[in-house]
Design a protein around this motif. Structure first.
Motif, short mmCIF file in Angstrom:
data_model
loop_
_atom_site.label_atom_id
_atom_site.label_comp_id
_atom_site.label_asym_id
_atom_site.label_seq_id
_atom_site.Cartn_x
_atom_site.Cartn_y
_atom_site.Cartn_z
N SER A 191 0.84 -1.20 0.00
CA SER A 191 0.00 0.00 0.00
C SER A 191 0.88 1.25 0.00
O SER A 191 2.08 1.20 0.31
N ASP A 192 0.25 2.38 -0.33
CA ASP A 192 0.97 3.65 -0.24
C ASP A 192 1.41 3.92 1.19
O ASP A 192 2.46 4.53 1.41
N ALA A 193 0.62 3.45 2.14
CA ALA A 193 0.99 3.62 3.56
C ALA A 193 2.29 2.87 3.86
O ALA A 193 3.22 3.44 4.43
N THR A 194 2.36 1.62 3.43
CA THR A 194 3.57 0.84 3.68
C THR A 194 4.78 1.47 2.99
O THR A 194 5.87 1.54 3.55
N ARG A 195 4.57 1.94 1.77
CA ARG A 195 5.67 2.60 1.05
C ARG A 195 6.15 3.85 1.78
O ARG A 195 7.34 4.12 1.88
N GLY A 196 5.19 4.63 2.30
CA GLY A 196 5.54 5.84 3.04
C GLY A 196 6.35 5.52 4.28
O GLY A 196 7.35 6.17 4.59
N VAL A 197 5.93 4.48 4.99
CA VAL A 197 6.61 4.13 6.24
C VAL A 197 7.99 3.51 5.94
O VAL A 197 8.95 3.76 6.66
N TRP A 198 8.07 2.71 4.85
CA TRP A 198 9.40 2.18 4.46
C TRP A 198 10.37 3.33 4.18
O TRP A 198 11.52 3.33 4.64
N GLU A 199 9.90 4.32 3.45
CA GLU A 199 10.76 5.48 3.12
C GLU A 199 11.18 6.19 4.41
O GLU A 199 12.32 6.63 4.55
N TYR A 200 10.25 6.29 5.35
CA TYR A 200 10.58 6.88 6.66
C TYR A 200 11.71 6.10 7.34
O TYR A 200 12.70 6.67 7.78
N ASN A 201 11.53 4.78 7.40
CA ASN A 201 12.54 3.95 8.06
C ASN A 201 13.89 4.04 7.36
O ASN A 201 14.94 4.10 8.01
N ARG A 202 13.84 4.04 6.03
CA ARG A 202 15.08 4.11 5.26
C ARG A 202 15.84 5.40 5.61
O ARG A 202 17.03 5.38 5.90
N ARG A 203 15.10 6.51 5.62
CA ARG A 203 15.74 7.79 5.94
C ARG A 203 16.21 7.82 7.39
O ARG A 203 17.29 8.31 7.70
N ALA A 204 15.36 7.33 8.29
CA ALA A 204 15.72 7.35 9.72
C ALA A 204 17.00 6.53 9.94
O ALA A 204 17.86 6.90 10.74
N ALA A 205 17.12 5.42 9.22
CA ALA A 205 18.29 4.55 9.39
C ALA A 205 19.55 5.19 8.84
O ALA A 205 20.64 5.00 9.39
N HIS A 206 19.44 5.95 7.75
CA HIS A 206 20.64 6.43 7.05
C HIS A 206 21.00 7.89 7.31
O HIS A 206 22.12 8.29 7.04
N ASP A 207 20.06 8.69 7.80
CA ASP A 207 20.36 10.12 7.99
C ASP A 207 21.48 10.29 9.00
O ASP A 207 21.39 9.78 10.13
N PRO A 208 22.56 10.97 8.61
CA PRO A 208 23.70 11.09 9.53
C PRO A 208 23.38 11.87 10.81
O PRO A 208 24.13 11.77 11.78
N ARG A 209 22.28 12.61 10.81
CA ARG A 209 21.91 13.36 12.03
C ARG A 209 21.14 12.51 13.03
O ARG A 209 20.83 12.97 14.13
N LEU A 210 20.80 11.27 12.66
CA LEU A 210 19.92 10.46 13.51
C LEU A 210 20.57 9.15 13.92
O LEU A 210 21.28 8.51 13.14
N LEU A 211 20.27 8.75 15.15
CA LEU A 211 20.62 7.43 15.64
C LEU A 211 19.27 6.74 15.88
O LEU A 211 18.52 7.16 16.75
N SER A 212 18.95 5.75 15.05
CA SER A 212 17.57 5.25 15.01
C SER A 212 17.49 3.75 15.21
O SER A 212 18.41 3.01 14.86
N LEU A 213 16.33 3.33 15.70
CA LEU A 213 16.04 1.89 15.81
C LEU A 213 14.54 1.66 15.75
O LEU A 213 13.77 2.38 16.41
N ALA A 214 14.12 0.66 14.97
CA ALA A 214 12.71 0.23 15.00
C ALA A 214 12.56 -0.79 16.12
O ALA A 214 13.40 -1.68 16.27
#
Ligand code: SAH
Ligand code: DHB
Ligand code: MG
Length: 238
Positions: A191-214
């Motif tokens: 779904s578009d919802a799943t795609r949106g959340v995947w993109e969120y996770n991808r950015r959260a994981a890779h953004d150098p300003r963030l330390l992230s975990l699901a």
């Protein structure tokens, strides 16, 4: 999935639910105001999608850990998560909760009043992508909780970064989605919802300003939060 897989999954979910109930009875006990906020979704024919009590406690601990005074929520529903968050703030703290539905906003406001938090927490009506840009003067926020339109999660993350301080937590709900939003291999039927959340996770994981975990954290163990600590770019992952 065959019948055996389905049965196996069901018993795993039942185990998660049992554990979550016990955690809730020990660590996440709701008082009258929280019970009323959850019940308000049924009473007003709203979806029963408030966070769980354990997630509420978790959010509250994260807010306390950063000494939050200024909190932002995107997606109020009936004010259940807003009560947990606002209670983590000092008396002179402030929670702004953004909500697209006038009806949900009214229900959330009455939940917050019932909890004695009307002074500390405010619900603002409008599509979040339109209200977020109006918050610059009230920033920086020490904690941001994202729980509105899943398709817009990447935009919410951008705004959360713009509006928060180094040391803040950005927390997003429903980012595990049975594992569907944690991997690149989204099927055609995603779904578009799943795609949106995947993109969120991808950015959260890779953004150098963030330390992230699901972190799986809902009643079923199949959904949960992505938690991101806002750091300076250099310090993030060293
Ligand atoms: N955080 C709440 C649950 C939120 S449910 C809790 O745990 O108690 C998601 C909410 O987001 C709904 O009330 C919905 O109306 C709202 N919403 C959906 N799209 C939105 C948008 N574009 N902007 C702001 N709010 C939105
Ligand atoms: C949905 C939204 C939520 O925020 C949630 O916690 C569960 C479900 C939904 O839109 O279906
Ligand atoms: Mg949610």
């Amino acid at each position: 999935m065959n019948d055996q897989d389905t049965m196996q999954l069901r018993s795993i979910v039942e185990a998660h639910e049992l554990i979550d109930r016990r955690i809730e009875q020990l660590f996440g006990v709701e008082d009258e105001a929280l019970r009323a906020a959850r019940a308000a979704t049924r009473l007003h024919c709203m979806p029963a999608i408030s966070i769980s009590p354990a997630q509420g406690r978790h959010l509250q601990m994260l807010a306390r850990a950063v000494g939050a005074r200024n909190a932002l929520e995107i997606g109020a529903l009936a004010g259940y998560s807003a009560i947990w968050l606002a209670r983590a703030l000092p008396d002179d703290g402030r929670l702004i909760s953004l909500e697209i539905s006038e009806k949900h906003a009214q229900v959330a406001r009455s939940s917050l009043s019932r909890a004695g938090l009307a002074e500390r927490a405010e619900v603002r009506v409008g599509p979040a992508c339109e209200t977020l840009p109006t918050l610059t003067a009230e920033a920086p926020f020490d904690v941001v909780f994202i729980d509105a339109d899943k398709r817009e999660y990447p935009q919410y993350l951008e705004w959360a970064l713009r509006l928060s301080r180094p040391g803040a937590y950005i927390v997003a709900d429903n980012t595990v989605r049975r594992g569907l939003a944690l991997a690149q291999e989204l099927g055609d039927e995603a779904s578009d919802a799943t795609r949106g959340v995947w993109e969120y996770n991808r950015r959260a994981a890779h953004d150098p300003r963030l330390l992230s975990l699901a972190v799986p954290s809902d009643e079923s163990g199949l959904d949960g939060f992505t938690i991101s600590l806002v750091t300076t770019a250099r310090a993030a992952k060293e």
